[in-house]
Design a protein around this motif. Structure first.
Motif, PDB file in Angstrom:
ATOM      1  N   GLY A  74       0.776  -1.229   0.000  1.00  0.00           N
ATOM      2  CA  GLY A  74       0.000   0.000   0.000  1.00  0.00           C
ATOM      3  C   GLY A  74       0.808   1.279   0.000  1.00  0.00           C
ATOM      4  O   GLY A  74       0.307   2.328   0.438  1.00  0.00           O
ATOM      5  N   LEU A  75       2.030   1.240  -0.516  1.00  0.00           N
ATOM      6  CA  LEU A  75       2.895   2.424  -0.473  1.00  0.00           C
ATOM      7  C   LEU A  75       3.099   3.088  -1.822  1.00  0.00           C
ATOM      8  O   LEU A  75       3.695   4.171  -1.898  1.00  0.00           O
ATOM      9  CB  LEU A  75       4.264   2.049   0.099  1.00  0.00           C
ATOM     10  CG  LEU A  75       4.308   1.711   1.581  1.00  0.00           C
ATOM     11  CD1 LEU A  75       5.708   1.280   1.978  1.00  0.00           C
ATOM     12  CD2 LEU A  75       3.876   2.912   2.425  1.00  0.00           C
ATOM     13  N   TYR A  76       2.616   2.466  -2.888  1.00  0.00           N
ATOM     14  CA  TYR A  76       2.959   3.007  -4.205  1.00  0.00           C
ATOM     15  C   TYR A  76       2.366   4.396  -4.435  1.00  0.00           C
ATOM     16  O   TYR A  76       3.020   5.267  -5.013  1.00  0.00           O
ATOM     17  CB  TYR A  76       2.505   2.063  -5.317  1.00  0.00           C
ATOM     18  CG  TYR A  76       2.891   2.579  -6.686  1.00  0.00           C
ATOM     19  CD1 TYR A  76       4.227   2.705  -7.048  1.00  0.00           C
ATOM     20  CD2 TYR A  76       1.919   2.995  -7.602  1.00  0.00           C
ATOM     21  CE1 TYR A  76       4.595   3.192  -8.289  1.00  0.00           C
ATOM     22  CE2 TYR A  76       2.283   3.489  -8.846  1.00  0.00           C
ATOM     23  CZ  TYR A  76       3.620   3.585  -9.182  1.00  0.00           C
ATOM     24  OH  TYR A  76       3.991   4.088 -10.405  1.00  0.00           O
ATOM     25  N   ARG A  77       1.164   4.637  -3.987  1.00  0.00           N
ATOM     26  CA  ARG A  77       0.555   5.954  -4.208  1.00  0.00           C
ATOM     27  C   ARG A  77       1.377   7.063  -3.573  1.00  0.00           C
ATOM     28  O   ARG A  77       1.516   8.148  -4.141  1.00  0.00           O
ATOM     29  CB  ARG A  77      -0.878   5.977  -3.660  1.00  0.00           C
ATOM     30  CG  ARG A  77      -1.880   5.256  -4.530  1.00  0.00           C
ATOM     31  CD  ARG A  77      -3.295   5.460  -4.015  1.00  0.00           C
ATOM     32  NE  ARG A  77      -4.270   4.826  -4.881  1.00  0.00           N
ATOM     33  CZ  ARG A  77      -4.806   5.389  -5.956  1.00  0.00           C
ATOM     34  NH1 ARG A  77      -4.422   6.613  -6.306  1.00  0.00           N
ATOM     35  NH2 ARG A  77      -5.702   4.749  -6.683  1.00  0.00           N
ATOM     36  N   GLU A  78       1.913   6.798  -2.394  1.00  0.00           N
ATOM     37  CA  GLU A  78       2.717   7.808  -1.717  1.00  0.00           C
ATOM     38  C   GLU A  78       4.036   8.045  -2.460  1.00  0.00           C
ATOM     39  O   GLU A  78       4.523   9.173  -2.536  1.00  0.00           O
ATOM     40  CB  GLU A  78       3.009   7.372  -0.280  1.00  0.00           C
ATOM     41  CG  GLU A  78       3.769   8.404   0.532  1.00  0.00           C
ATOM     42  CD  GLU A  78       3.973   7.984   1.978  1.00  0.00           C
ATOM     43  OE1 GLU A  78       4.652   8.729   2.714  1.00  0.00           O
ATOM     44  OE2 GLU A  78       3.461   6.908   2.372  1.00  0.00           O
ATOM     45  N   ILE A  79       4.601   6.989  -3.002  1.00  0.00           N
ATOM     46  CA  ILE A  79       5.889   7.097  -3.699  1.00  0.00           C
ATOM     47  C   ILE A  79       5.715   7.635  -5.115  1.00  0.00           C
ATOM     48  O   ILE A  79       6.606   8.310  -5.653  1.00  0.00           O
ATOM     49  CB  ILE A  79       6.583   5.718  -3.697  1.00  0.00           C
ATOM     50  CG1 ILE A  79       7.052   5.386  -2.277  1.00  0.00           C
ATOM     51  CG2 ILE A  79       7.753   5.649  -4.677  1.00  0.00           C
ATOM     52  CD1 ILE A  79       7.385   3.953  -2.044  1.00  0.00           C
ATOM     53  N   GLU A  80       4.555   7.384  -5.712  1.00  0.00           N
ATOM     54  CA  GLU A  80       4.325   7.737  -7.114  1.00  0.00           C
ATOM     55  C   GLU A  80       4.578   9.220  -7.384  1.00  0.00           C
ATOM     56  O   GLU A  80       5.095   9.592  -8.443  1.00  0.00           O
ATOM     57  CB  GLU A  80       2.897   7.361  -7.505  1.00  0.00           C
ATOM     58  CG  GLU A  80       2.602   7.478  -8.973  1.00  0.00           C
ATOM     59  CD  GLU A  80       1.203   6.979  -9.312  1.00  0.00           C
ATOM     60  OE1 GLU A  80       0.949   6.707 -10.501  1.00  0.00           O
ATOM     61  OE2 GLU A  80       0.366   6.855  -8.384  1.00  0.00           O
ATOM     62  N   LYS A  81       4.240  10.077  -6.446  1.00  0.00           N
ATOM     63  CA  LYS A  81       4.390  11.520  -6.669  1.00  0.00           C
ATOM     64  C   LYS A  81       5.851  11.966  -6.709  1.00  0.00           C
ATOM     65  O   LYS A  81       6.141  13.102  -7.084  1.00  0.00           O
ATOM     66  CB  LYS A  81       3.639  12.297  -5.598  1.00  0.00           C
ATOM     67  CG  LYS A  81       4.091  12.016  -4.179  1.00  0.00           C
ATOM     68  CD  LYS A  81       3.136  12.645  -3.169  1.00  0.00           C
ATOM     69  CE  LYS A  81       3.510  12.271  -1.752  1.00  0.00           C
ATOM     70  NZ  LYS A  81       2.531  12.760  -0.759  1.00  0.00           N
ATOM     71  N   HIS A  82       6.772  11.063  -6.325  1.00  0.00           N
ATOM     72  CA  HIS A  82       8.199  11.380  -6.347  1.00  0.00           C
ATOM     73  C   HIS A  82       8.908  10.805  -7.572  1.00  0.00           C
ATOM     74  O   HIS A  82      10.123  10.934  -7.687  1.00  0.00           O
ATOM     75  CB  HIS A  82       8.875  10.841  -5.085  1.00  0.00           C
ATOM     76  CG  HIS A  82       8.331  11.429  -3.810  1.00  0.00           C
ATOM     77  ND1 HIS A  82       8.633  12.701  -3.397  1.00  0.00           N
ATOM     78  CD2 HIS A  82       7.489  10.899  -2.879  1.00  0.00           C
ATOM     79  CE1 HIS A  82       8.011  12.938  -2.252  1.00  0.00           C
ATOM     80  NE2 HIS A  82       7.315  11.865  -1.916  1.00  0.00           N
ATOM     81  N   LEU A  83       8.163  10.187  -8.479  1.00  0.00           N
ATOM     82  CA  LEU A  83       8.774   9.499  -9.617  1.00  0.00           C
ATOM     83  C   LEU A  83       8.836  10.398 -10.850  1.00  0.00           C
ATOM     84  O   LEU A  83       7.999  11.277 -11.037  1.00  0.00           O
ATOM     85  CB  LEU A  83       7.974   8.236  -9.957  1.00  0.00           C
ATOM     86  CG  LEU A  83       7.749   7.229  -8.832  1.00  0.00           C
ATOM     87  CD1 LEU A  83       6.899   6.063  -9.342  1.00  0.00           C
ATOM     88  CD2 LEU A  83       9.063   6.735  -8.275  1.00  0.00           C
TER      89      LEU A  83
END
Length: 457
Positions: free
Chosen positions: A65-74
Motif C-alpha cells: 500500500g505504499l505506491y501511491r505515496e511514492i508515485e508523486k516522487h517518480l
C-alpha cells in the motif's frame, strides 16, 4: 513461528520493505542499521545515486500500500537519450507503446518513506549499530555502536541479512558454515556528479529520459529528479590510460570532460570539485549459495545476490525477494523449510539477472552506438506485434513484466538467435523476410501462456 522475533541487519531499501511485510503479519521485528537515521542526518555526497523503479518494484510497493505515496516522487523514463561526442541526440524508446516505461526515484526519498512505513507498522529501529559478527550456534549477534565503539552481544531467534553487498551476515556464513561465495568485481568503478536545474528551475536536459553518453570502454549516464536536476554517474575503468587512476588532478579531469562530454560539461555545477571529492564506488556481482543456515539465518537482496546496476534491477530484484518470501509464509509453518524454499526458488532468477546486468553494460556503453542495434530493436517490436504473448523482447520481460528472470534470459537467448538470422543481410526493418520470421518464432518459442499469471500473482 508467528511469535518469533525476527531480527534484520540492514535498514536500507530491502530491509525496510521486508520489515513492512513482516510487521503487517504481526511478527515482532527489529532492525539494526550501521548508519545514522537518514531522516535526521544528511547522506554523504556521492552516495545518493538515483534508482530505476520498474514493474517488479512497483508491484512490491503496491502489495504494502505504499505506491501511491511514492508515485508523486517518480519521473517517467519511457526511453533513452543517446548523446554522441559531437553533441548529436538520438532518442530510443524502450518499447513500441507507452506501457514501456520505468521511473527515476531518489534513493533517499524512497528509503525515508519505507522507514516511516516500517515504524508505523511496529518495527523497532536501532540506528548507528553495525553487526560485526554472528554466533549462529548460540544465536548471538556482536554489535558495535558507531558513536563510541561500544560492543555488545545480543541474542536473536532468527536473523535476516539485508545488509547489502558487504554483508556481515554473509561473511560470517562463509567463515563459519563454509558457504560458497564468489565476489566478482568489475575493473570499472563509478563517480557521482551533478547537473543542477536551470535558473528558472527548468531541467537542462530532456526530463523524461535516461541520458547516456556511451564512449565504448566507459560512459556517463544521467537520471532526472523531480526538482529539475539530474544525478549523473560516470562509469570508468579503475586503471588504464583513461581511468580513475590517471585522472587525479584538475587539469587532467577538465581536459577529459571537455574531450568526451563537451555538451554536458557546461551544465554541471562544479564537476572537477565533485570528481575529486566524491568517493569512487566499486561495481561487482555476488554469487553465493546457500543463502540460509537452518532456521537461524537468511540472506536477502544484495546480501545474497548483488548485481551491477546496468539493468536497473538491483532494487527491483530485492523488492521481488520480499514479495516471494511474504507469499511463502502462507505455505510454511517453520522457518527452516521457508528459508530453503525461498533460496531454491530465487537462486536461478538471481543468477539470470546477474548475467543480464553484465551484458547490459556492454549494450549501454557501446552497442547503442551501432546502427545495427536500432535495426535489431525494430525487428524485435515487429515480431512482438506479430506474435503477442509468444515473442516479448528480453528487455521488456525484465523491465515491464514479472516473468521470472531465468525465463526471460532463456527466451531472450533464443530471440537473439532469431534476430541474428533475420538481420544478417538487411539494413531496414522493411526488408525483413516475414515468412522466415514467422516460421522461426513459431518453431523456437512456445506461447507464454502464464504471462497473465506472472503479472498478477
Amino acid at each position: 513461528m508467528r511469535t518469533k522475533e525476527i531480527t534484520l541487519v540492514g535498514g536500507g531499501l530491502a530491509g525496510c520493505l521486508l520489515a513492512v511485510f513482516l510487521a503487517r503479519r504481526r511478527f515482532p521485528v527489529r532492525v539494526f542499521e550501521r548508519l545514522p537515521d537518514m531522516r535526521k542526518h544528511r547522506i554523504p555526497a556521492g552516495r545518493s545515486i538515483n534508482l530505476s523503479l520498474s514493474t517488479r518494484g512497483i508491484h512490491a510497493l503496491k502489495e504494502v500500500g505504499l505506491y501511491r505515496e511514492i508515485e508523486k516522487h517518480l519521473v517517467a523514463m519511457p526511453g533513452r537519450m543517446i548523446h554522441d561526442q559531437a553533441g548529436n541526440l538520438l532518442y530510443q524508446p524502450y518499447g513500441r507503446d507507452e506501457s514501456a516505461v520505468h521511473f527515476s526515484v531518489e534513493r533517499a526519498v524512497l528509503n525515508k518513506i519505507l522507514l516511516d512505513a516500517a515504524e508505523a507498522a511496529g518495527t523497532k529501529f536501532f540506528f548507528g549499530e553495525g553487526c560485526e559478527w554472528v554466533d549462529f550456534e548460540n544465536r548471538r549477534l556482536l554489535l558495535r555502536r558507531e558513536s563510541d565503539d561500544n560492543r555488545r552481544a545480543l541474542p536473536f531467534a532468527t536473523v535476516i541479512g539485508t545488509d547489502g553487498a558487504g554483508s556481515a551476515i554473509r561473511h560470517a556464513m562463509i567463515e563459519q558454515k563454509g558457504i560458497d561465495c564468489r565476489d566478482e568485481h568489475l575493473p570499472h568503478g563509478y563517480k557521482e556528479l551533478a547537473i543542477p536545474p536551470g535558473p528558472d528551475g527548468a531541467p537542462r536536459l530532456e526530463k523524461n529520459a535516461l541520458h547516456i553518453w556511451p564512449r565504448g570502454g566507459f560512459m556517463l549516464i544521467a537520471l532526472p529528479n523531480r526538482d529539475g536536476s539530474f544525478t549523473a554517474t560516470l562509469f570508468l575503468p579503475h586503471s588504464g590510460s583513461v581511468s580513475f587512476r590517471t585522472l587525479t588532478d584538475e587539469r587532467a579531469i577538465l581536459r577529459f570532460l571537455e574531450t568526451e562530454f563537451p555538451d554536458v560539461l557546461p551544465l554541471m555545477a562544479n564537476p572537477v570539485h565533485d570528481f575529486l571529492n566524491h568517493p569512487t564506488g566499486t561495481l561487482g556481482t555476488i554469487r553465493c549459495f546457500p543463502w540460509h543456515v537452518a532456521d537461524q539465518a537468511l540472506l536477502l537482496g544484495d546480501a545474497a545476490h548483488a548485481v551491477v546496476p546496468f539493468h536497473g534491477q538491483g532494487m527491483n530484484c530485492a523488492f521481488e525477494d520480499c514479495v516471494v518470501l511474504d507469499r511463502l509464509l502462507d505455505e510454511h509453518k517453520d522457518l527452516e523449510s521457508l528459508y530453503l524454499e525461498f533460496e531454491t526458488r530465487r537462486k536461478p532468477d538471481a543468477e539470470a539477472i546477474a548475467d543480464m546486468a553484465l551484458e547490459n553494460y556492454v549494450e549501454m556503453r557501446d552497442s547503442v552506438r551501432d546502427p545495427k542495434f536500432h535495426l535489431r530493436k525494430h525487428i524485435e517490436w515487429l515480431l512482438e506485434e506479430r506474435h503477442p504473448g509468444r515473442f516479448i523482447p528480453r528487455y521488456a520481460m525484465v523491465m515491464f513484466h514479472r516473468i521470472p528472470y531465468a525465463v526471460a534470459k532463456n527466451r531472450g537467448d533464443i530471440e537473439a538467435r532469431i534476430i541474428d538470422r533475420l538481420s544478417e543481410s538487411i539494413e531496414r526493418v522493411e526488408d525483413v523476410d516475414l515468412g522466415l520470421a514467422d516460421r522461426l518464432v513459431l518453431e523456437s518459442l512456445e506461447p507464454l501462456a502464464s504471462l497473465t499469471e506472472y503479472n498478477h500473482r
